[in-house]
Design an enzyme around this catalytic site. Structure first.
Site, PDB file in Angstrom:
ATOM      1  N   SER A   7      -9.585  -1.080  -6.652  1.00  0.00           N
ATOM      2  CA  SER A   7     -10.242  -2.249  -6.055  1.00  0.00           C
ATOM      3  C   SER A   7     -11.533  -1.819  -5.377  1.00  0.00           C
ATOM      4  O   SER A   7     -11.512  -0.983  -4.464  1.00  0.00           O
ATOM      5  CB  SER A   7      -9.313  -2.887  -5.024  1.00  0.00           C
ATOM      6  OG  SER A   7     -10.070  -3.729  -4.177  1.00  0.00           O
ATOM      7  N   HIS A  32     -10.777  -3.700 -10.350  1.00  0.00           N
ATOM      8  CA  HIS A  32     -10.300  -4.884  -9.631  1.00  0.00           C
ATOM      9  C   HIS A  32     -11.389  -5.356  -8.678  1.00  0.00           C
ATOM     10  O   HIS A  32     -11.865  -4.590  -7.834  1.00  0.00           O
ATOM     11  CB  HIS A  32      -9.018  -4.532  -8.882  1.00  0.00           C
ATOM     12  CG  HIS A  32      -8.334  -5.700  -8.263  1.00  0.00           C
ATOM     13  ND1 HIS A  32      -7.536  -6.566  -8.971  1.00  0.00           N
ATOM     14  CD2 HIS A  32      -8.327  -6.154  -6.987  1.00  0.00           C
ATOM     15  CE1 HIS A  32      -7.061  -7.496  -8.166  1.00  0.00           C
ATOM     16  NE2 HIS A  32      -7.527  -7.274  -6.944  1.00  0.00           N
ATOM     17  N   ASP A  34     -12.357  -8.063  -5.850  1.00  0.00           N
ATOM     18  CA  ASP A  34     -11.797  -9.012  -4.891  1.00  0.00           C
ATOM     19  C   ASP A  34     -12.880  -9.955  -4.395  1.00  0.00           C
ATOM     20  O   ASP A  34     -13.828  -9.531  -3.738  1.00  0.00           O
ATOM     21  CB  ASP A  34     -11.196  -8.249  -3.703  1.00  0.00           C
ATOM     22  CG  ASP A  34      -9.875  -7.612  -4.071  1.00  0.00           C
ATOM     23  OD1 ASP A  34      -9.016  -8.303  -4.641  1.00  0.00           O
ATOM     24  OD2 ASP A  34      -9.699  -6.400  -3.806  1.00  0.00           O
ATOM     25  N   HIS A  65     -10.196 -11.120  -9.034  1.00  0.00           N
ATOM     26  CA  HIS A  65      -9.167 -11.765  -8.217  1.00  0.00           C
ATOM     27  C   HIS A  65      -9.852 -12.741  -7.269  1.00  0.00           C
ATOM     28  O   HIS A  65     -10.495 -12.312  -6.303  1.00  0.00           O
ATOM     29  CB  HIS A  65      -8.407 -10.654  -7.464  1.00  0.00           C
ATOM     30  CG  HIS A  65      -7.362 -11.133  -6.520  1.00  0.00           C
ATOM     31  ND1 HIS A  65      -6.794 -10.308  -5.565  1.00  0.00           N
ATOM     32  CD2 HIS A  65      -6.771 -12.337  -6.369  1.00  0.00           C
ATOM     33  CE1 HIS A  65      -5.893 -10.987  -4.883  1.00  0.00           C
ATOM     34  NE2 HIS A  65      -5.858 -12.221  -5.343  1.00  0.00           N
ATOM     35  N   MET A  67      -9.922 -15.113  -4.414  1.00  0.00           N
ATOM     36  CA  MET A  67      -9.237 -15.583  -3.206  1.00  0.00           C
ATOM     37  C   MET A  67     -10.115 -16.683  -2.611  1.00  0.00           C
ATOM     38  O   MET A  67     -10.793 -16.507  -1.595  1.00  0.00           O
ATOM     39  CB  MET A  67      -9.025 -14.415  -2.243  1.00  0.00           C
ATOM     40  CG  MET A  67      -7.894 -13.504  -2.717  1.00  0.00           C
ATOM     41  SD  MET A  67      -7.938 -11.874  -1.961  1.00  0.00           S
ATOM     42  CE  MET A  67      -9.078 -11.054  -3.065  1.00  0.00           C
ATOM     43  N   MET A 136       0.938 -10.487  -4.542  1.00  0.00           N
ATOM     44  CA  MET A 136       0.343  -9.822  -3.383  1.00  0.00           C
ATOM     45  C   MET A 136       1.434  -9.063  -2.638  1.00  0.00           C
ATOM     46  O   MET A 136       2.504  -9.611  -2.365  1.00  0.00           O
ATOM     47  CB  MET A 136      -0.298 -10.836  -2.424  1.00  0.00           C
ATOM     48  CG  MET A 136      -1.575 -11.507  -2.883  1.00  0.00           C
ATOM     49  SD  MET A 136      -2.963 -10.420  -3.293  1.00  0.00           S
ATOM     50  CE  MET A 136      -3.082  -9.361  -1.864  1.00  0.00           C
ATOM     51  N   ASP A 174      -0.618  -5.893  -5.753  1.00  0.00           N
ATOM     52  CA  ASP A 174      -1.920  -5.726  -5.108  1.00  0.00           C
ATOM     53  C   ASP A 174      -1.767  -5.684  -3.591  1.00  0.00           C
ATOM     54  O   ASP A 174      -1.371  -6.677  -2.972  1.00  0.00           O
ATOM     55  CB  ASP A 174      -2.810  -6.903  -5.533  1.00  0.00           C
ATOM     56  CG  ASP A 174      -4.231  -6.796  -4.993  1.00  0.00           C
ATOM     57  OD1 ASP A 174      -4.588  -5.742  -4.441  1.00  0.00           O
ATOM     58  OD2 ASP A 174      -4.980  -7.779  -5.141  1.00  0.00           O
TER      59      ASP A 174
HETATM   60  C1  DX5 Z   1      -6.537  -7.763  -0.522  1.00  0.00           C
HETATM   61  C2  DX5 Z   1      -7.048  -7.444  -1.915  1.00  0.00           C
HETATM   62  C3  DX5 Z   1      -6.559  -6.137  -2.446  1.00  0.00           C
HETATM   63  C4  DX5 Z   1      -6.878  -4.961  -1.557  1.00  0.00           C
HETATM   64  C5  DX5 Z   1      -6.326  -3.686  -2.088  1.00  0.00           C
HETATM   65  O1  DX5 Z   1      -6.866  -9.076  -0.205  1.00  0.00           O
HETATM   66  O2  DX5 Z   1      -6.652  -8.436  -2.833  1.00  0.00           O
HETATM   67  O3  DX5 Z   1      -7.075  -5.949  -3.759  1.00  0.00           O
HETATM   68  O4  DX5 Z   1      -8.230  -4.825  -1.370  1.00  0.00           O
HETATM   69  O5  DX5 Z   1      -6.744  -2.665  -1.226  1.00  0.00           O
HETATM   70  P1  DX5 Z   1      -5.720  -1.610  -0.612  1.00  0.00           P
HETATM   71  O6  DX5 Z   1      -5.196  -0.846  -1.789  1.00  0.00           O
HETATM   72  O7  DX5 Z   1      -6.563  -0.801   0.304  1.00  0.00           O
HETATM   73  O8  DX5 Z   1      -4.648  -2.391   0.081  1.00  0.00           O
HETATM   74 ZN    ZN Z   2      -7.028  -8.088  -5.061  1.00  0.00          ZN
END
Ligand code: DX5
Ligand code: ZN
Length: 215
Positions: A7, A32, A34, A65, A67, A136, A174
């Site tokens: 990510s 990935h 975000d 992804h 959000m 998640m 994730d």
């Molecule tokens: C959280 C994100 C994840 C996160 C993963 O909202 O969707 O993708 O950044 O990062 P780590 O591995 O540091 O938890």
């Molecule tokens: Zn994510």
């Protein structure tokens, strides 16, 4: 072999292109991305312009992804920018079936995501039509949080539900994934491991990626 998706939330944003090249050279499978809007989650990240800027620098599968509230307003822009997979949150879609069709029609693979506390019943009926289910394993919004243990049971339940329905979406986990919890997630039925801090903060990202892939 697990599929590993670093990510970029955990990358150094001042040199994002280099960081993407670094994880690609280190053997990552997906990238990935975000995307946060400050409404669905209490944080802001990046938009389609950044995805488009990175696209010529990488052949990785771009796993985007979203959000976001009203993700349907941004799907075509992210696909045009180079997203290969677009994942929306079930909690943010009033007409989830329609939004998933919109992603497929825009030319990307369609994913649906669930927050830790959301039930699988929200996605049950669309499991046969999606390419990916993102579970998640932390509350979305920030990198570097601790993995929530009860989500493992949900991964197991999701795998069983897919088998029962004859559906075969990839199951992605994730949040807070490192080699230790990654192992448990794969044993529970996860196919794709997203890892932000575990990869980007490691002295040897390639070694962590290899370790996660072998789980
Ligand atoms: C959280 C994100 C994840 C996160 C993963 O909202 O969707 O993708 O950044 O990062 P780590 O591995 O540091 O938890
Ligand atoms: Zn994510």
């Amino acid at each position: 072999m697990a599929t590993v998706a670093p990510s970029i939330l955990a990358a150094d944003f001042a040199r994002l292109g280099d960081q993407v090249r670094l994880v690609e050279a280190a053997g990552a499978d997906y990238l990935h991305v975000d995307v946060m809007d400050g409404h669905f989650v209490p944080n802001l990240t990046l938009g389609p312009q950044v995805v488009a800027a990175l696209r010529p620098h990488s052949r990785l599968v771009f796993d985007v992804h979203l959000m976001l509230e009203n993700p349907e307003a941004y799907i075509e822009a992210f696909v045009r920018a180079g997203a290969d997979i677009v994942t929306v949150h079930a909690e943010a879609c009033r007409h989830l079936d329609r939004t998933l069709n919109q992603i497929s029609q825009a030319g990307a693979k369609a994913g649906v995501a669930l927050n830790p506390a959301s039930g699988l019943s929200l996605v049950k009926w669309v499991l046969p039509q999606v390419d990916l289910v993102l579970l998640m394993t932390v509350n979305p919004g920030f990198g570097g949080q601790e993995f929530i243990p009860y989500t493992l049971e949900k991964v197991r339940a999701c795998r069983e539900l897919c088998l029962k329905l004859g559906a075969a979406p990839a199951i992605e986990v994730d949040g807070g994934i490192n080699p230790e919890v990654g192992r448990a997630a794969v044993a529970a039925g996860a196919d794709i491991l997203v890892a932000g801090s575990a990869v980007f903060a490691a002295p040897d990202p390639a070694a962590v990626i290899r370790e996660l892939q072998r789980l």
